[in-house]
Design a protein around this motif. Structure first.
Motif, PDB file in Angstrom:
ATOM      1  N   ARG A  92       0.833  -1.203   0.000  1.00 63.72           N
ATOM      2  CA  ARG A  92       0.000   0.000   0.000  1.00 63.72           C
ATOM      3  C   ARG A  92       0.869   1.254   0.000  1.00 63.72           C
ATOM      4  O   ARG A  92       0.600   2.213  -0.735  1.00 63.72           O
ATOM      5  N   ALA A  93       1.918   1.268   0.814  1.00 68.57           N
ATOM      6  CA  ALA A  93       2.814   2.426   0.876  1.00 68.57           C
ATOM      7  C   ALA A  93       3.476   2.668  -0.475  1.00 68.57           C
ATOM      8  O   ALA A  93       3.612   3.808  -0.910  1.00 68.57           O
ATOM      9  N   ARG A  94       3.876   1.590  -1.135  1.00 68.69           N
ATOM     10  CA  ARG A  94       4.484   1.725  -2.467  1.00 68.69           C
ATOM     11  C   ARG A  94       3.477   2.292  -3.463  1.00 68.69           C
ATOM     12  O   ARG A  94       3.810   3.172  -4.257  1.00 68.69           O
ATOM     13  N   ASP A  95       2.253   1.765  -3.417  1.00 67.46           N
ATOM     14  CA  ASP A  95       1.203   2.232  -4.330  1.00 67.46           C
ATOM     15  C   ASP A  95       0.907   3.718  -4.131  1.00 67.46           C
ATOM     16  O   ASP A  95       0.614   4.432  -5.088  1.00 67.46           O
ATOM     17  N   GLU A  96       0.977   4.167  -2.880  1.00 68.73           N
ATOM     18  CA  GLU A  96       0.694   5.571  -2.557  1.00 68.73           C
ATOM     19  C   GLU A  96       1.913   6.474  -2.745  1.00 68.73           C
ATOM     20  O   GLU A  96       1.791   7.692  -2.621  1.00 68.73           O
ATOM     21  N   GLY A  97       3.068   5.876  -3.023  1.00 66.04           N
ATOM     22  CA  GLY A  97       4.277   6.665  -3.233  1.00 66.04           C
ATOM     23  C   GLY A  97       4.858   7.257  -1.955  1.00 66.04           C
ATOM     24  O   GLY A  97       5.586   8.243  -2.000  1.00 66.04           O
ATOM     25  N   ASP A  98       4.542   6.655  -0.817  1.00 65.09           N
ATOM     26  CA  ASP A  98       5.019   7.146   0.478  1.00 65.09           C
ATOM     27  C   ASP A  98       6.368   6.501   0.792  1.00 65.09           C
ATOM     28  O   ASP A  98       6.444   5.435   1.401  1.00 65.09           O
ATOM     29  N   GLU A  99       7.435   7.146   0.356  1.00 64.88           N
ATOM     30  CA  GLU A  99       8.778   6.582   0.486  1.00 64.88           C
ATOM     31  C   GLU A  99       9.197   6.383   1.938  1.00 64.88           C
ATOM     32  O   GLU A  99       9.873   5.408   2.264  1.00 64.88           O
ATOM     33  N   PHE A 100       8.797   7.299   2.817  1.00 61.56           N
ATOM     34  CA  PHE A 100       9.141   7.143   4.228  1.00 61.56           C
ATOM     35  C   PHE A 100       8.489   5.886   4.788  1.00 61.56           C
ATOM     36  O   PHE A 100       9.144   5.069   5.444  1.00 61.56           O
ATOM     37  N   LEU A 101       7.202   5.719   4.537  1.00 59.79           N
ATOM     38  CA  LEU A 101       6.492   4.545   5.041  1.00 59.79           C
ATOM     39  C   LEU A 101       7.033   3.260   4.413  1.00 59.79           C
ATOM     40  O   LEU A 101       7.102   2.228   5.080  1.00 59.79           O
ATOM     41  N   VAL A 102       7.450   3.324   3.160  1.00 55.88           N
ATOM     42  CA  VAL A 102       8.066   2.152   2.522  1.00 55.88           C
ATOM     43  C   VAL A 102       9.293   1.738   3.321  1.00 55.88           C
ATOM     44  O   VAL A 102       9.477   0.548   3.633  1.00 55.88           O
ATOM     45  N   GLU A 103      10.130   2.688   3.685  1.00 59.06           N
ATOM     46  CA  GLU A 103      11.341   2.371   4.454  1.00 59.06           C
ATOM     47  C   GLU A 103      10.999   1.804   5.830  1.00 59.06           C
ATOM     48  O   GLU A 103      11.638   0.851   6.300  1.00 59.06           O
ATOM     49  N   VAL A 104       9.989   2.367   6.471  1.00 65.61           N
ATOM     50  CA  VAL A 104       9.558   1.863   7.778  1.00 65.61           C
ATOM     51  C   VAL A 104       9.078   0.416   7.655  1.00 65.61           C
ATOM     52  O   VAL A 104       9.476  -0.455   8.450  1.00 65.61           O
ATOM     53  N   GLU A 105       8.242   0.138   6.673  1.00 65.07           N
ATOM     54  CA  GLU A 105       7.699  -1.206   6.492  1.00 65.07           C
ATOM     55  C   GLU A 105       8.788  -2.201   6.097  1.00 65.07           C
ATOM     56  O   GLU A 105       8.765  -3.357   6.535  1.00 65.07           O
ATOM     57  N   LEU A 106       9.743  -1.766   5.275  1.00 62.12           N
ATOM     58  CA  LEU A 106      10.855  -2.657   4.927  1.00 62.12           C
ATOM     59  C   LEU A 106      11.664  -3.028   6.162  1.00 62.12           C
ATOM     60  O   LEU A 106      12.070  -4.183   6.321  1.00 62.12           O
TER      61      LEU A 106
END
Length: 57
Positions: free
Chosen positions: A21-35
């Motif tokens: 979902r974070a990737r789909d929304e383009g939220d790079e910060f959240l992508v890093e948190v989830e990774l």
């Protein structure tokens, strides 16, 4: 399957979904948190011999 294993696998599944979902929304910060969360959960699984199929990341 014991409760620990089931809970861990569910947390991994949820984190993978949140990552997608974070990737789909383009939220790079959240992508890093989830990774980071996914790495921690996979490490925990490996330490306890829980087999996890690689899907995301």
């Amino acid at each position: 399957m014991d409760a620990f294993t089931a809970g861990l696998l569910q947390r991994i599944k949820t984190t993978e979904s949140d990552l997608s979902r974070a990737r789909d929304e383009g939220d790079e910060f959240l992508v890093e948190v989830e990774l980071g969360e996914l790495d921690d959960l996979r490490r925990l699984a490996a330490e306890h011999g829980v087999e996890v199929s690689a899907t995301s990341a």
